[in-house]
Design a protein around this motif. Sequence first.
Motif, PDB file in Angstrom:
ATOM      1  N   UNK A 100     -46.021  -3.864 -28.211  1.00 23.62           N
ATOM      2  CA  UNK A 100     -45.655  -2.799 -29.132  1.00 23.62           C
ATOM      3  C   UNK A 100     -45.627  -1.441 -28.442  1.00 23.62           C
ATOM      4  N   UNK A 101     -46.459  -1.263 -27.422  1.00 22.09           N
ATOM      5  CA  UNK A 101     -46.430   0.000 -26.690  1.00 22.09           C
ATOM      6  C   UNK A 101     -45.112   0.159 -25.927  1.00 22.09           C
ATOM      7  N   UNK A 102     -44.591  -0.950 -25.395  1.00 23.15           N
ATOM      8  CA  UNK A 102     -43.284  -0.903 -24.736  1.00 23.15           C
ATOM      9  C   UNK A 102     -42.191  -0.563 -25.745  1.00 23.15           C
ATOM     10  N   UNK A 103     -42.258  -1.183 -26.920  1.00 23.71           N
ATOM     11  CA  UNK A 103     -41.269  -0.902 -27.959  1.00 23.71           C
ATOM     12  C   UNK A 103     -41.366   0.545 -28.423  1.00 23.71           C
ATOM     13  N   UNK A 104     -42.586   1.044 -28.556  1.00 24.24           N
ATOM     14  CA  UNK A 104     -42.787   2.432 -28.966  1.00 24.24           C
ATOM     15  C   UNK A 104     -42.149   3.388 -27.969  1.00 24.24           C
ATOM     16  N   UNK A 105     -42.381   3.162 -26.686  1.00 25.28           N
ATOM     17  CA  UNK A 105     -41.804   4.035 -25.661  1.00 25.28           C
ATOM     18  C   UNK A 105     -40.278   3.993 -25.689  1.00 25.28           C
ATOM     19  N   UNK A 106     -39.715   2.784 -25.871  1.00 21.17           N
ATOM     20  CA  UNK A 106     -38.255   2.656 -25.900  1.00 21.17           C
ATOM     21  C   UNK A 106     -37.673   3.378 -27.107  1.00 21.17           C
ATOM     22  N   UNK A 107     -38.319   3.262 -28.262  1.00 23.06           N
ATOM     23  CA  UNK A 107     -37.826   3.949 -29.452  1.00 23.06           C
ATOM     24  C   UNK A 107     -37.965   5.463 -29.316  1.00 23.06           C
ATOM     25  N   UNK A 108     -39.043   5.914 -28.690  1.00 20.74           N
ATOM     26  CA  UNK A 108     -39.216   7.348 -28.484  1.00 20.74           C
ATOM     27  C   UNK A 108     -38.135   7.905 -27.567  1.00 20.74           C
ATOM     28  N   UNK A 109     -37.792   7.151 -26.523  1.00 25.97           N
ATOM     29  CA  UNK A 109     -36.695   7.590 -25.643  1.00 25.97           C
ATOM     30  C   UNK A 109     -35.387   7.649 -26.410  1.00 25.97           C
ATOM     31  N   UNK A 110     -35.149   6.650 -27.239  1.00 28.01           N
ATOM     32  CA  UNK A 110     -33.914   6.594 -28.026  1.00 28.01           C
ATOM     33  C   UNK A 110     -33.817   7.774 -28.983  1.00 28.01           C
ATOM     34  N   UNK A 111     -34.945   8.142 -29.591  1.00 26.60           N
ATOM     35  CA  UNK A 111     -34.945   9.195 -30.609  1.00 26.60           C
ATOM     36  C   UNK A 111     -34.978  10.601 -30.012  1.00 26.60           C
ATOM     37  N   UNK A 112     -35.285  10.716 -28.721  1.00 30.30           N
ATOM     38  CA  UNK A 112     -35.515  12.031 -28.123  1.00 30.30           C
ATOM     39  C   UNK A 112     -34.326  12.967 -28.273  1.00 30.30           C
ATOM     40  N   UNK A 113     -33.124  12.435 -28.167  1.00 31.09           N
ATOM     41  CA  UNK A 113     -31.920  13.270 -28.242  1.00 31.09           C
ATOM     42  C   UNK A 113     -31.182  13.116 -29.573  1.00 31.09           C
ATOM     43  N   UNK A 114     -31.897  12.612 -30.565  1.00 31.29           N
ATOM     44  CA  UNK A 114     -31.295  12.423 -31.884  1.00 31.29           C
ATOM     45  C   UNK A 114     -32.195  13.081 -32.930  1.00 31.29           C
ATOM     46  N   UNK A 115     -32.068  14.380 -33.114  1.00 33.43           N
ATOM     47  CA  UNK A 115     -32.933  15.081 -34.082  1.00 33.43           C
ATOM     48  C   UNK A 115     -32.824  14.462 -35.469  1.00 33.43           C
ATOM     49  N   UNK A 116     -33.969  14.239 -36.084  1.00 29.22           N
ATOM     50  CA  UNK A 116     -34.010  13.630 -37.418  1.00 29.22           C
ATOM     51  C   UNK A 116     -34.507  12.210 -37.402  1.00 29.22           C
ATOM     52  N   UNK A 117     -34.357  11.504 -36.279  1.00 31.91           N
ATOM     53  CA  UNK A 117     -34.944  10.171 -36.170  1.00 31.91           C
ATOM     54  C   UNK A 117     -36.454  10.303 -36.023  1.00 31.91           C
ATOM     55  N   UNK A 118     -37.181   9.432 -36.683  1.00 35.63           N
ATOM     56  CA  UNK A 118     -38.639   9.478 -36.658  1.00 35.63           C
ATOM     57  C   UNK A 118     -39.175   8.142 -36.175  1.00 35.63           C
ATOM     58  N   UNK A 119     -40.010   8.184 -35.155  1.00 38.46           N
ATOM     59  CA  UNK A 119     -40.665   6.984 -34.650  1.00 38.46           C
ATOM     60  C   UNK A 119     -42.097   6.959 -35.182  1.00 38.46           C
ATOM     61  N   UNK A 120     -42.460   5.865 -35.826  1.00 35.74           N
ATOM     62  CA  UNK A 120     -43.791   5.719 -36.419  1.00 35.74           C
ATOM     63  C   UNK A 120     -44.534   4.574 -35.736  1.00 35.74           C
TER      64      UNK A 120
END
Length: 258
Positions: free
Chosen positions: A115-135
Amino acid sequence: MVELSPCAPAGGADACALPTSPARPGSRISLFLDFDGTLVELAEAPDRVVVGRPLPGLLSRLDDALEGRIALLTGRGADMVAALLGDISFPIAGSHGAELRIAGDLVSPPRPPQLDEALAAMQRFAANRPGLLVESKPLGVALHYRQRPQDEEACIDLAKALAAPLGLHVQTGKMVAELRAAGADKGSALRALMDRDEMRGSCPLFLGDDATDEPGFLAAADLGGAGVLVGPARATAARYRLDSVAAVHAWLEGLAGA
């Protein structure tokens, strides 16, 4: 009186009666409740939900009226829901059924390191997309696109691409794509809770609003009860429907004997 609308033709003669008061004949029910979209309105972010002041008291009265035959089934962490509702003693099945919290004691499997790997990947994905929220959740990680609905397909595709190599389960819901540990859902949680002494032999009713609640609807029906869909009509395994969170509260007030 708030009426339950049928989603589909009622079952056979052994189908569960849907009471407005636990004192009515045939109304020995066990009540299972989703949280977001059922007991509280959905919010732009999970930490922005508003728990109305009357809700904890209403749940306490239901616990008394149903003699302990009540539980919450939620995708949130069980401790998070307990913190939002205050001191409640009845069970909370959190993380889509993987956790169980009763009277302050939490039973939970270890958090998969993937899950930590998935969290990091989602955070990278959301970094340049304002409004996306990673929980980050105790046993999951979710990508919320409520504020960027145009990214729905991309968010779901990312979750699916991460799931197989990491051995995680994809769980989609209302404006969210989630990865979580496999092995439990709201249906398995409902079945396990129905084996508790106070619930065994009763009729399960499960109120929920989302696709994540469908396993719970199916389990309730299989055990002689019914699912109750909250919100607009759609294809569902639920047999009955309530229009809104406000309608849920009004129906629950009737069940509590208000």
